[in-house]
Every structure is written in C-alpha cells, then in structure tokens.
Design a protein around this motif. Sequence first.
Motif, PDB file in Angstrom:
ATOM      1  N   ILE A 108      -1.013   4.535  -1.074  1.00  0.00           N
ATOM      2  CA  ILE A 108      -2.310   4.434  -0.400  1.00  0.00           C
ATOM      3  C   ILE A 108      -2.113   4.729   1.078  1.00  0.00           C
ATOM      4  O   ILE A 108      -1.501   3.937   1.800  1.00  0.00           O
ATOM      5  N   LEU A 165       0.831  -1.208   0.000  1.00  0.00           N
ATOM      6  CA  LEU A 165       0.000   0.000   0.000  1.00  0.00           C
ATOM      7  C   LEU A 165       0.863   1.255   0.000  1.00  0.00           C
ATOM      8  O   LEU A 165       0.596   2.211  -0.737  1.00  0.00           O
ATOM      9  N   PHE A 168      -7.169   3.055   3.366  1.00  0.00           N
ATOM     10  CA  PHE A 168      -7.252   1.649   3.749  1.00  0.00           C
ATOM     11  C   PHE A 168      -8.329   1.453   4.807  1.00  0.00           C
ATOM     12  O   PHE A 168      -9.111   0.493   4.762  1.00  0.00           O
TER      13      PHE A 168
END
Length: 283
Positions: free
Chosen positions: A29, A24, A34
């Motif tokens: 991200i 991620l 998340f």
Amino acid sequence: MTDTKPNRLHQALFRILRPMARLLLRNGIPFSEFSELVKRAYVEAAFEDFADGRRKPTDSRAAVMTGLTRKEVRKQREILAGDSPVSERTSHANRASRVVSGWVHDDTFQAPDGQPAVLAFEGENSFSELVRKYSGDMTPRAILDELQRVGVVAVEAESGLLVLKQRAYVPAGDSEEMLQIFGEDVSDLVDTIDYNLASRENGQQPLFQRTLTYNGIPPEVLDEWRERAAEQSQALLEELDSWLGPHDRSVSGQEDDGESVRTGVSIFYFEEPILANKSGDDQ
C-alpha cells in the motif's frame, strides 16, 4: 505557559503510525492510497462525529474542520455514500465466529453438562443446523473447512463426529480475516482511548483500559511467559464470554426489536527488544 498537548499527541500518533507504515509497505500500500483513506476518515468523522444536532453538516463546515478544500470534501463524501468500509462487518470471519459462539451458548447444541456437544454433520441438532442458524448463507461445508483449518474443530476418526476444540474462532495466517480483525481491534482501542481522554471533561466514567508492561525482562523467560499469558488470557476471555454470550440476542433468541450495543474486551500480547542509545540508557 506552552501547551504541550499537541506535541504529545504528535508523539503518540507517530508511535501508532510507525508499525502501521510497516504493515502497509509489507502489503504493497503506497502513501498515496493511505493519504486518500485518511482524507476519507477525516470527512466521515467531521460529518458523523461533530454534527451539532440542529442542522445538517455542510461541506464548508467540514472543510474548515479538516483543512481540506470543499471540492475534496465533496469528493470523499460521495465516495463514502457509495462505499463505506465500516459496514463490512458481516464477513466470513464473523460468520464463523457466530457459529462457534452458538455452539458454546445455545442449549440446542450443548451436552447435558452444559459443555458444547459433539455434533454430527447432518441431522437433527447437527453442525449443519448450527451453521444454518448462525451463519446466514454460508454453507456448512465451507464453515467446517475453515474451522478445521484453524484448529477450532476436529473430526473424530472413527465416528466422523465433530468436536469443538477451542471456544473461540481466531483466523490463522496473514489472511483477509486477520486484516479485518486488525481494523476492528485497533479502531476499538482508539475509540476507548478517545472516550477516556474526553470523559473527564464530559463528567463521564472512563472505560476500563489497562496494560501490564516491563522493560527489563531477560529473553530466557519469554517462552514460559508467552505460554502463561496466552493460557490465562484465554481463560479470562472464556469466563467473560460465559456470562456475556447468553445475553446476545442472536444467541438467546430474543427478538431484535430494541437498541443494541456492540461491546467486548480485547487482550493482546506484545514484545519488542529494548535497544540502548548512544549514552547507554534504555530507549
């Protein structure tokens, strides 16, 4: 007696999340995104996997199960109603994979010996016909370019005919297709583990789940091991595919008028260095 199951589950969950966090972060991200996806997954699971079969699940019941507020449950449910990520299974990658599967199993595109035939790009029983039959609205040129890019198809220099070099489509590089495969493969593995954990309580036969692991392998044998593992794993998958593929309705031409099941087998390779802790023991 102290129940150690939650602690063991936390340990297993952390081990899963650790490499996921790396992926991620590498793809930009942040935790907030998340966290939103986790909330959405909790809400979808509460409504779809824990319905009692007698009445429609409520926001209040989902809130109790998930620990979220009813307002948050309603928000995530509304997002799911308009955009469910699980439905994204008709991607470019899947279409290319269906083309390769049709080439391998469909008698129309096979040589007399039962192997995938060498195809012309256009004409009767050609690559273009194969693509139109198995890829939906993707153009033959787009599919060919992709299959050439990943080394699945080669073009004969003199004749211009197309040769299938590999019996499976595997996207190359850190592409959108690879990320979709990541989502499907990991979710399939977790589904299998969840099923097996519950199978004893439910009196069901567990699904096949095995792993071969050694912790003391010297680095100098890894090159040979990688090659051997890849060759034998590919051979096994091709053997299983030769049996299961012809049963697929899209390949066999059967009418899709009954219940269908998505099934398969995944094989993946892994390696990591073993680090010694302060006491000198292997971790």
